[in-house]
Design a protein around this motif. Sequence first.
Motif, PDB file in Angstrom:
ATOM      1  N   LEU A  36      22.629 -42.735 -33.382  1.00 56.20           N
ATOM      2  CA  LEU A  36      22.316 -42.781 -34.972  1.00 56.20           C
ATOM      3  C   LEU A  36      22.296 -44.273 -35.604  1.00 56.20           C
ATOM      4  CD1 LEU A  36      24.622 -39.501 -35.923  1.00 56.20           C
ATOM      5  CD2 LEU A  36      22.503 -40.133 -35.529  1.00 56.20           C
ATOM      6  N   TYR A  37      22.443 -45.294 -34.791  1.00 62.12           N
ATOM      7  CA  TYR A  37      23.209 -46.677 -34.631  1.00 62.12           C
ATOM      8  C   TYR A  37      22.561 -47.807 -33.817  1.00 62.12           C
ATOM      9  CZ  TYR A  37      25.725 -44.701 -39.088  1.00 62.12           C
ATOM     10  OH  TYR A  37      26.050 -43.749 -39.864  1.00 62.12           O
ATOM     11  N   ASP A  38      22.699 -48.794 -33.721  1.00 58.34           N
ATOM     12  CA  ASP A  38      21.840 -49.634 -32.377  1.00 58.34           C
ATOM     13  C   ASP A  38      22.955 -50.749 -32.277  1.00 58.34           C
ATOM     14  OD1 ASP A  38      20.157 -47.773 -30.559  1.00 58.34           O
ATOM     15  OD2 ASP A  38      18.165 -49.285 -31.975  1.00 58.34           O
ATOM     16  N   VAL A  39      23.077 -50.987 -30.895  1.00 60.99           N
ATOM     17  CA  VAL A  39      24.588 -51.678 -30.866  1.00 60.99           C
ATOM     18  C   VAL A  39      24.222 -53.134 -31.216  1.00 60.99           C
ATOM     19  CG1 VAL A  39      25.308 -50.724 -29.201  1.00 60.99           C
ATOM     20  CG2 VAL A  39      24.117 -52.059 -28.536  1.00 60.99           C
ATOM     21  N   ASP A  40      25.276 -53.557 -31.376  1.00 63.91           N
ATOM     22  CA  ASP A  40      25.113 -55.339 -31.824  1.00 63.91           C
ATOM     23  C   ASP A  40      25.000 -56.376 -30.770  1.00 63.91           C
ATOM     24  OD1 ASP A  40      24.800 -54.552 -34.666  1.00 63.91           O
ATOM     25  OD2 ASP A  40      26.504 -55.402 -35.251  1.00 63.91           O
ATOM     26  N   ASP A  41      25.409 -55.965 -30.082  1.00 63.92           N
ATOM     27  CA  ASP A  41      25.668 -56.654 -28.475  1.00 63.92           C
ATOM     28  C   ASP A  41      26.171 -55.506 -27.209  1.00 63.92           C
ATOM     29  OD1 ASP A  41      25.637 -59.830 -29.067  1.00 63.92           O
ATOM     30  OD2 ASP A  41      27.147 -58.929 -30.518  1.00 63.92           O
ATOM     31  N   GLY A  42      26.159 -55.671 -26.511  1.00 63.37           N
ATOM     32  CA  GLY A  42      26.594 -54.813 -25.919  1.00 63.37           C
ATOM     33  C   GLY A  42      25.476 -53.517 -24.969  1.00 63.37           C
ATOM     34  N   GLU A  43      26.233 -52.720 -24.063  1.00 60.44           N
ATOM     35  CA  GLU A  43      24.404 -51.738 -23.971  1.00 60.44           C
ATOM     36  C   GLU A  43      25.375 -50.174 -24.383  1.00 60.44           C
ATOM     37  OE1 GLU A  43      22.640 -52.213 -19.928  1.00 60.44           O
ATOM     38  OE2 GLU A  43      21.607 -53.766 -21.107  1.00 60.44           O
ATOM     39  N   VAL A  44      25.118 -49.774 -24.804  1.00 61.08           N
ATOM     40  CA  VAL A  44      25.469 -48.494 -24.048  1.00 61.08           C
ATOM     41  C   VAL A  44      24.449 -47.362 -22.933  1.00 61.08           C
ATOM     42  CG1 VAL A  44      25.674 -45.686 -25.394  1.00 61.08           C
ATOM     43  CG2 VAL A  44      26.450 -47.556 -26.234  1.00 61.08           C
ATOM     44  N   ARG A  45      24.774 -46.701 -22.428  1.00 57.62           N
ATOM     45  CA  ARG A  45      23.888 -46.404 -21.075  1.00 57.62           C
ATOM     46  C   ARG A  45      23.719 -45.333 -20.687  1.00 57.62           C
ATOM     47  NH1 ARG A  45      25.453 -51.857 -18.964  1.00 57.62           N
ATOM     48  NH2 ARG A  45      26.960 -50.961 -17.846  1.00 57.62           N
ATOM     49  N   LEU A  46      23.129 -43.911 -20.438  1.00 57.51           N
ATOM     50  CA  LEU A  46      22.835 -43.067 -20.194  1.00 57.51           C
ATOM     51  C   LEU A  46      22.429 -42.388 -18.951  1.00 57.51           C
ATOM     52  CD1 LEU A  46      23.531 -39.827 -20.723  1.00 57.51           C
ATOM     53  CD2 LEU A  46      21.226 -39.827 -21.639  1.00 57.51           C
ATOM     54  N   ASP A  47      23.173 -42.803 -18.157  1.00 56.12           N
ATOM     55  CA  ASP A  47      22.164 -42.402 -15.792  1.00 56.12           C
ATOM     56  C   ASP A  47      22.352 -43.512 -15.920  1.00 56.12           C
ATOM     57  OD1 ASP A  47      23.380 -39.854 -15.989  1.00 56.12           O
ATOM     58  OD2 ASP A  47      21.457 -39.145 -15.975  1.00 56.12           O
ATOM     59  N   GLY A  48      22.816 -44.640 -16.539  1.00 56.21           N
ATOM     60  CA  GLY A  48      22.249 -46.192 -16.006  1.00 56.21           C
ATOM     61  C   GLY A  48      21.375 -46.736 -17.524  1.00 56.21           C
TER      62      GLY A  48
END
Length: 645
Positions: free
Chosen positions: A440-452
Amino acid sequence: MSTTTDDETPFDAYRDEVDRPLWRLFFEYGPGRLHWFAIGMVANFIAQMSSLIPPLILGAAIDAIFAGDGAYSLPVVPNAWLPATEMAQFWFSVSAIAAAFIAVGIGTWIYGVSANLFAHEVMHSVRVDCFTKMQNLDMTFFDDKQTGEVMAVLNDDTRNLEMFLDNALVNSLRLLVMVGGITAILFLLNWQLAFVTLVAVPAMFVFTLWFMRVVEPRYVRQRSAVARLNTRLENSISGVGLTKTTSSEEHEVGRVRKASKRFFDDTMAVLKLSYLYRPGMELLAGLAFAATFLVGGWWIAMESAPGPMTGTLQVGEFVTFLFLTQFIVAPLAEVSNIVDQYENAKASSERVFGLMDIPVYVTDPDDPVDLERVDGRVEYDDVTFSYATDEARALGKDLEGDEELIVEDVSFVADPGDTVALVGATGAGKSTLLKLLLRLYDVDDGEVRLDGHDVRSLRIDDVRRAVGYVSQDTFLFDGTIADNIRYGNFDASDDAVEEAARAAQAHAFIEGLEDGYDTRVGERGIKLSGGQRQRVALARTVLQDPEILILDEATSAVDTKTEFMIQQSIDRLTEDRTTLAIAHRLSTIRDADTILVLEDGRVVERGDHETLLAADGRYATLWEAQAGNLDEALETLADGGESGQ
């Protein structure tokens, strides 16, 4: 992108960048429909030219048949084509006038139908495209509460465009044909008197240019005012319950009165100019008619040309002049409406394309990774996010490093089947953190991962099909209970819907309603209690059968008995699923594999329930604050039963 002020909305910022909006309207929405437009314009041209024939015929008949002081002649028509005897001339005149009126009627009908087909097809496409664009806009747009602005575009602005395409363009062609055709005929009949008749046209042209320059910014303010009024009305109506419970009716009336007064003032600013312009045009046209009558009447009465004029003027020619001068008054006076509709459409098209031009940043990647099978492993790796970043993107601003971080350097892992719970004060960033998984939003820094996989490398639809989301603010559409459970899985069978309702502990109360699953829930589900709405939402999620579940304080808005019923549903739903839960009552997440305590967007504690209690930190403080009521709550839950709350 131009510099914007702090209170600008995306509409304001991008509307200012729209170039030649009406040309853009034609180039983007004209192809495929221009045949209707062309047919309408040709038919309109024929109808308007045909309407000029009767005055010409009448003038020729008066001079040749009734006065008998001239030959039967018509401009640009060879005399050899015209009848020679008076009787033949009479019947020719009758036939020509009748044929002209028939042509006017047929042409008017054809251009009316064709122009409306063109205008309404464009309006339909613009409205659908605007709604489609709205559906695809980033959540930041809706966080800014732009509902009234969107409603103004979908309703008022598209209607203004339809009126312009249907009326203004047709009337513009009518004006050109009538003025051009009448000018040509008058000069062919008597070029000296034609100068007298048309002397006001240059003044009308200058007057029109002044009007367009002055009225345009007023139309822009008017469209902005109606959008703000729509927003105020929508917010006030949506919050009528709060208004009543806090006795704030007068406050809301005052706010609506203020918005309505602004719209009234901006509308009157436009109307004052319009009411100056139209009478002014009619006055100039009337003066032209009076001058024609004066000079022509003197010419005939005195049987000599007045002043520097030479030659003769026949009675029939004079009658034709008077008729055609009256014909030219109406289209010239109509210029005010044309300009009104043009300026209104220009302001509206700027708003339409201002909406269309708002960029969408949360989009599918160019080469997405296929997510064929979902195990349910979720990883947050040094995730940082600020709403100010998204807002700045929408408005074309530079942040200059002063953004307020909502989530900062958050990391955790949820293995398949694990439950990770988030606790913390309101505003700690819990809900925002989990919405990053749904993109619904995208990160500014870093990562959100789903199954890698970084979720930004996946198709949005793939991610959201894998994640079920249940919030405390349950939304139901106006429709039946079955429709709302089936929402998102529109082809699900009745048996599947009932099975999902049973799993969510909702079947019993649904069956107790008069119409069962066909019961209409009302707007936003108002006819159901909070607990009932929550269980319908859970049933919807059960039917989705996601591999990952997000529970955003799903039981915070209900009483203890209802919470117990809903928690039973949740316990079944979370079995063998990766679950990310935001807890309002800590008792609901004491069995979570990992509990994260957030403060100001940062993780300040983590561990399971026993570990965090032993650490005697913030979590332990929160637990002790709620433990005083825990024994009473457990005793209440032990009574069992299903609540209708």
